[in-house]
Design a protein around this motif. Sequence first.
Motif, PDB file in Angstrom:
ATOM      1  N   UNK A 131       0.868  -1.177   0.000  1.00  0.00           N
ATOM      2  CA  UNK A 131       0.000   0.000   0.000  1.00  0.00           C
ATOM      3  C   UNK A 131       0.903   1.224   0.000  1.00  0.00           C
ATOM      4  N   UNK A 132       0.825   2.011  -1.048  1.00  0.00           N
ATOM      5  CA  UNK A 132       1.687   3.190  -1.252  1.00  0.00           C
ATOM      6  C   UNK A 132       0.898   4.438  -0.875  1.00  0.00           C
ATOM      7  N   UNK A 133       1.353   5.175   0.102  1.00  0.00           N
ATOM      8  CA  UNK A 133       0.715   6.432   0.502  1.00  0.00           C
ATOM      9  C   UNK A 133       1.413   7.569  -0.228  1.00  0.00           C
ATOM     10  N   UNK A 134       0.660   8.321  -1.030  1.00  0.00           N
ATOM     11  CA  UNK A 134       1.286   9.332  -1.879  1.00  0.00           C
ATOM     12  C   UNK A 134       0.594  10.688  -1.733  1.00  0.00           C
ATOM     13  N   UNK A 135       1.146  11.565  -0.887  1.00  0.00           N
ATOM     14  CA  UNK A 135       0.630  12.936  -0.817  1.00  0.00           C
ATOM     15  C   UNK A 135       1.294  13.861  -1.827  1.00  0.00           C
ATOM     16  N   UNK A 136       2.122  13.297  -2.730  1.00  0.00           N
ATOM     17  CA  UNK A 136       2.933  14.105  -3.643  1.00  0.00           C
ATOM     18  C   UNK A 136       2.751  13.710  -5.102  1.00  0.00           C
ATOM     19  N   UNK A 137       1.592  13.205  -5.461  1.00  0.00           N
ATOM     20  CA  UNK A 137       1.356  12.790  -6.840  1.00  0.00           C
ATOM     21  C   UNK A 137       1.682  13.904  -7.828  1.00  0.00           C
TER      22      UNK A 137
ATOM     23  N   UNK B  17       7.565  13.158 -14.569  1.00  0.00           N
ATOM     24  CA  UNK B  17       8.040  11.979 -15.298  1.00  0.00           C
ATOM     25  C   UNK B  17       8.913  11.068 -14.446  1.00  0.00           C
ATOM     26  N   UNK B  18       9.138  11.445 -13.177  1.00  0.00           N
ATOM     27  CA  UNK B  18      10.028  10.663 -12.322  1.00  0.00           C
ATOM     28  C   UNK B  18       9.276   9.836 -11.297  1.00  0.00           C
ATOM     29  N   UNK B  19       7.987   9.596 -11.540  1.00  0.00           N
ATOM     30  CA  UNK B  19       7.232   8.679 -10.698  1.00  0.00           C
ATOM     31  C   UNK B  19       7.764   7.259 -10.888  1.00  0.00           C
ATOM     32  N   UNK B  20       7.725   6.419  -9.862  1.00  0.00           N
ATOM     33  CA  UNK B  20       8.199   5.040 -10.013  1.00  0.00           C
ATOM     34  C   UNK B  20       7.430   4.304 -11.105  1.00  0.00           C
TER      35      UNK B  20
ATOM     36  N   UNK C 172       8.440  23.294 -10.960  1.00  0.00           N
ATOM     37  CA  UNK C 172       7.834  22.081 -11.503  1.00  0.00           C
ATOM     38  C   UNK C 172       8.276  21.787 -12.929  1.00  0.00           C
ATOM     39  N   UNK C 173       8.873  22.759 -13.597  1.00  0.00           N
ATOM     40  CA  UNK C 173       9.345  22.519 -14.959  1.00  0.00           C
ATOM     41  C   UNK C 173      10.711  21.848 -14.995  1.00  0.00           C
ATOM     42  N   UNK C 174      11.342  21.688 -13.839  1.00  0.00           N
ATOM     43  CA  UNK C 174      12.697  21.128 -13.780  1.00  0.00           C
ATOM     44  C   UNK C 174      12.677  19.704 -13.235  1.00  0.00           C
ATOM     45  N   UNK C 175      13.714  18.886 -13.504  1.00  0.00           N
ATOM     46  CA  UNK C 175      13.839  17.569 -12.876  1.00  0.00           C
ATOM     47  C   UNK C 175      13.944  17.699 -11.358  1.00  0.00           C
ATOM     48  N   UNK C 176      13.633  16.612 -10.638  1.00  0.00           N
ATOM     49  CA  UNK C 176      13.566  16.661  -9.178  1.00  0.00           C
ATOM     50  C   UNK C 176      14.850  17.197  -8.547  1.00  0.00           C
TER      51      UNK C 176
END
Length: 384
Positions: free
Chosen positions: A98-104, A109-112, A305-309
């Motif tokens: 169960x993945x808790x994600x408050x940061x969707x 593009x760097x989501x798992x 938000x336009x840049x990589x993490x």
Amino acid sequence: MARLIATAEDFAFGPAGKLVTVAEELAARGHALTFAGSGTALQLAERADCWDEVVACPTDAPEFEELVGSRMAAADLLVSCVDRPSVELARKHGLPVAWLDPLTWWWGDEAPVWLPDLELCVVQRSIGAGDAAGPYQELPANHVVVGPIVRTGPERRGDAGSGPLLVNFGGGEAADWYQPGRDTNYPYVIIDLLLTQIDLTGFSQVVVASGERIAAEARRRWPDAPVSFECLGHRDFVERLSSAQAFLTVPGLEAPLEGWAAGVPTLFLPPSNSSQYVQLDEFRRRGVGDLSVHLRDFLPPLDLLSAPLRDRSERFIEQLRDFERTPTIRTEVAARLSDLLTHPEGWMPAVRRGHAYLDELGRDGLERCVAAICALVEREGESA
């Protein structure tokens, strides 16, 4: 009763605070929980009483599998608040997740790549929730979208008279991302402003909450300050918050939601990391961040938000250093904070706006999150 492994990314207190909020409810339903992790996540976990066991080890360390692998083999579920290495180990062992994600909204593009394959992803609705084309419109079938995953009580017990001021820096550091004294002196710069340039006489007490390292260093630097420097467990923090006259906080992942839920006037310090910068932008856009001081008030605006993490963090830290080393900006920040703290007539309208914001996002986030996890446990038990 299910046996659950719980992890949270070692990134300030946001992921760990969210995990503890959920874990306390799962423990209350009779499930047995083992926490595994390190850093700021471990600091909060060790101050919670919902665990049957706490394993202190970085989830990305070579020895993590040796310490936790056998526990995963005996467990029924992993609950991870955005901690990726523990999920990858669970998948290796065939343990449901169960993945808790408050940061969707944050990953881009760097989501798992394995998110669509997990048994459950609980997404906390926040940034972009009011947009027609927000990040919650087209999600895989295993995603459940809920409102803020936050406890709605206890209600505030303070009154309009003099009471405590709770100042919150959150965990204040993140392994491999930023650390006070190395990448930034943010908490110590703000504390110095609080003690030397900001009028705090309207409060009966000032408590500064932070991670262990920051609290210890602050006590060393200011041993005689009329301020208490503390690292609080989650329940203790919520209790202090409920009786505060005002709450001055970084615009983090968990604390602002708790401030609004408790009905406490919530005022914002400048952001201390890159995601907080974006969150404060959103809070202002949605009308719940008017009582705030932002870096963009004094420095060129950032489009993070336009840049990589990794670039987001580096760009933000560079600007944060500009704030820290520029006396005129520090003085302007102090003047603005002092103005916010000495004009309580604007606080209660902000409280009402905070309540309306939570109503819009959904007040049953914690209940729906826990129900989804318990339903997954039941399904997995039936199929075993």
